[in-house]
Design a protein around this motif. Sequence first.
Motif, mmCIF file in Angstrom:
data_model
loop_
_atom_site.group_PDB
_atom_site.id
_atom_site.type_symbol
_atom_site.label_atom_id
_atom_site.label_comp_id
_atom_site.label_asym_id
_atom_site.label_seq_id
_atom_site.Cartn_x
_atom_site.Cartn_y
_atom_site.Cartn_z
ATOM 1 N N ALA A 1 -12.151 -1.542 0.297
ATOM 2 C CA ALA A 1 -10.718 -1.248 0.095
ATOM 3 C C ALA A 1 -10.210 -2.047 -1.111
ATOM 4 O O ALA A 1 -9.454 -1.537 -1.942
ATOM 5 N N THR A 2 -10.665 -3.316 -1.219
ATOM 6 C CA THR A 2 -10.243 -4.138 -2.365
ATOM 7 C C THR A 2 -10.766 -3.518 -3.665
ATOM 8 O O THR A 2 -10.046 -3.426 -4.659
ATOM 9 N N LEU B 1 -8.197 -7.203 3.696
ATOM 10 C CA LEU B 1 -8.797 -5.914 3.337
ATOM 11 C C LEU B 1 -10.306 -6.073 3.268
ATOM 12 O O LEU B 1 -10.801 -7.146 2.864
ATOM 13 N N ASN B 2 -11.052 -5.043 3.642
ATOM 14 C CA ASN B 2 -12.505 -5.148 3.465
ATOM 15 C C ASN B 2 -12.844 -4.963 1.980
ATOM 16 O O ASN B 2 -12.002 -4.552 1.183
ATOM 17 N N SER C 1 -3.678 -11.739 3.818
ATOM 18 C CA SER C 1 -3.248 -11.234 5.120
ATOM 19 C C SER C 1 -4.107 -11.810 6.252
ATOM 20 O O SER C 1 -5.254 -12.211 6.033
ATOM 21 N N ASP D 1 0.841 -1.209 0.000
ATOM 22 C CA ASP D 1 0.000 0.000 0.000
ATOM 23 C C ASP D 1 0.876 1.259 0.000
ATOM 24 O O ASP D 1 0.549 2.251 -0.638
ATOM 25 N N GLY E 1 -3.479 -8.342 0.401
ATOM 26 C CA GLY E 1 -4.618 -8.039 1.282
ATOM 27 C C GLY E 1 -5.491 -9.261 1.491
ATOM 28 O O GLY E 1 -5.977 -9.513 2.595
ATOM 29 N N GLU E 2 -5.675 -10.057 0.427
ATOM 30 C CA GLU E 2 -6.524 -11.266 0.531
ATOM 31 C C GLU E 2 -5.880 -12.305 1.438
ATOM 32 O O GLU E 2 -6.554 -13.022 2.160
#
Length: 461
Positions: free
Chosen positions: A417-418, A413-414, A409, A364, A406-407
């Motif tokens: 955000a994705t 991520l919500n 992690s 990010d 993000g996926e």
Amino acid sequence: MEYAFDSIHLTAHPTARSQATASRAIGAGSTVLAAPALATTLIPSEKGRRCDYCHLVPTEGEKLFKCTGCAAFWYCGTACQTKQWNVHHRKVCKRYNRYTASIEYQAMPPGHRTDALMLSQLLLEVFPKDEFGIEAATHRSDAVAHFFDLLKGPASRGNPTQISLCRPSNSAAVPPSIIEEVFARFGNNNFIVHSHLNSYAHGVFPLASRLFNHSCVPNCASKYVITSTEMMGMEIVALRDIEFGDELTIPYLDPALPFDIRQNTLQESYGFTCNCSLCNFQRASAPIPPLPTSPERLSALEAGLCAFVAVHVLQLDPSAPPPVSMGADAFSSLPSELHPLLGEGYLPTLSEEFSRASHEGPYDRAVAAGRVLLALYAVLYPQNYPQTGMHALELTKTAWNAIIAGERSEAPLNSSATRRLEDAARHYLSIASRVLEVYGPEGDMNGPLEELGVMRSLLEA
Ligand SMILES: C[S@@+](CC[C@H](N)C(=O)[O-])C[C@H]1O[C@@H](n2cnc3c(N)ncnc32)[C@H](O)[C@@H]1O
């Protein structure tokens, strides 16, 4: 000499002898000139990796063949080996290893060694042909004539006798006047050859040198074309639509380099002061105010730059599709409060930060730095400049990596955000596609255009 071309006129220029002007309207992406090199030299790290003549990199399962005489030149096959042998290699094959092992050669810095090799090769090309019985060289006599029709570089560039050259055994036959004439035209007519914008060789292209003057806001750029068994060639491609009568210019150096470095290099290596619109703008806006020390103020300026580019360069409007090209001379309308971002230290720092974070994470942070860097490129580089497209492609890949990271992690991520990252990746991909499709394919196979296809399919899936 007479020069005749399809879409170029050679007309008088007040200080640069002549200039190439468009003899008809030229569309963005058109090839305005295609010509093979007169001489090329691979940089040391590329020796044995690509063919010394056509520059092809063998595909898996294929291999290069060594010259059995010197074991220092590699070819993709006998066609390239024979052509190179006839043009110049047979004059120096036996002496090559002694030359590269010599104290004089080894004492030169690596960049000078590449220059010395190419200068040696050029001298072999321009010697009287019958001295060596070189028939294959005669079809290159036009290129040799174009070379001698080039302007000489600044006299301050040194003395050819100080350079150690690879000479054939009967070098006594080469008059010093020829060496001086070649040397005088060498430094200011020497291109850095690249594939996918990675430099891999130096080359001399007399026709392109004869035609195109420099601008830091060029409307054309050079690219290199590798064709099996053919001498590697250069193409000059139009970066934007060009009108009848416009001067056709190329960049002799990276337009995003600091103003002083550009001016000094152009003066020292080419003997002129650049008065293009970017140089005039930077002259008029000096001194650039320093960057704010507070991180909040800096972030506000970066947000301002991105907003300026979105509106004035990309002309983004939520209800309209992105425009077809990046803006030209965007720097001239940049609000003065954003000028600190044009200071010389800022772009390299941002570029390093993007490069580090896009390799090591966090992604990010890489996307945030890369987005500001893209905005800066859009302001400093001319319309459809390939570096801007390459960066937009890297940024697309980085945004994609941020989605995947993000996926995976532990704190995923919500969905909004994705979605924001996906939209950003599509936006960077559309910029990369528009710019890189104008520049077209360059150099080796499987370049950025293929990567665009891969990213498109990932983002559409
Ligand atoms: C490669 S040649 C370009 C062709 C040159 N105009 C000719 O007539 O042969 C490079 C030389 O052209 C001149 N030149 C190129 N770009 C220029 C510019 N923007 N302003 C002034 N002179 C320039 C300089 O003398 C430079 O060393």
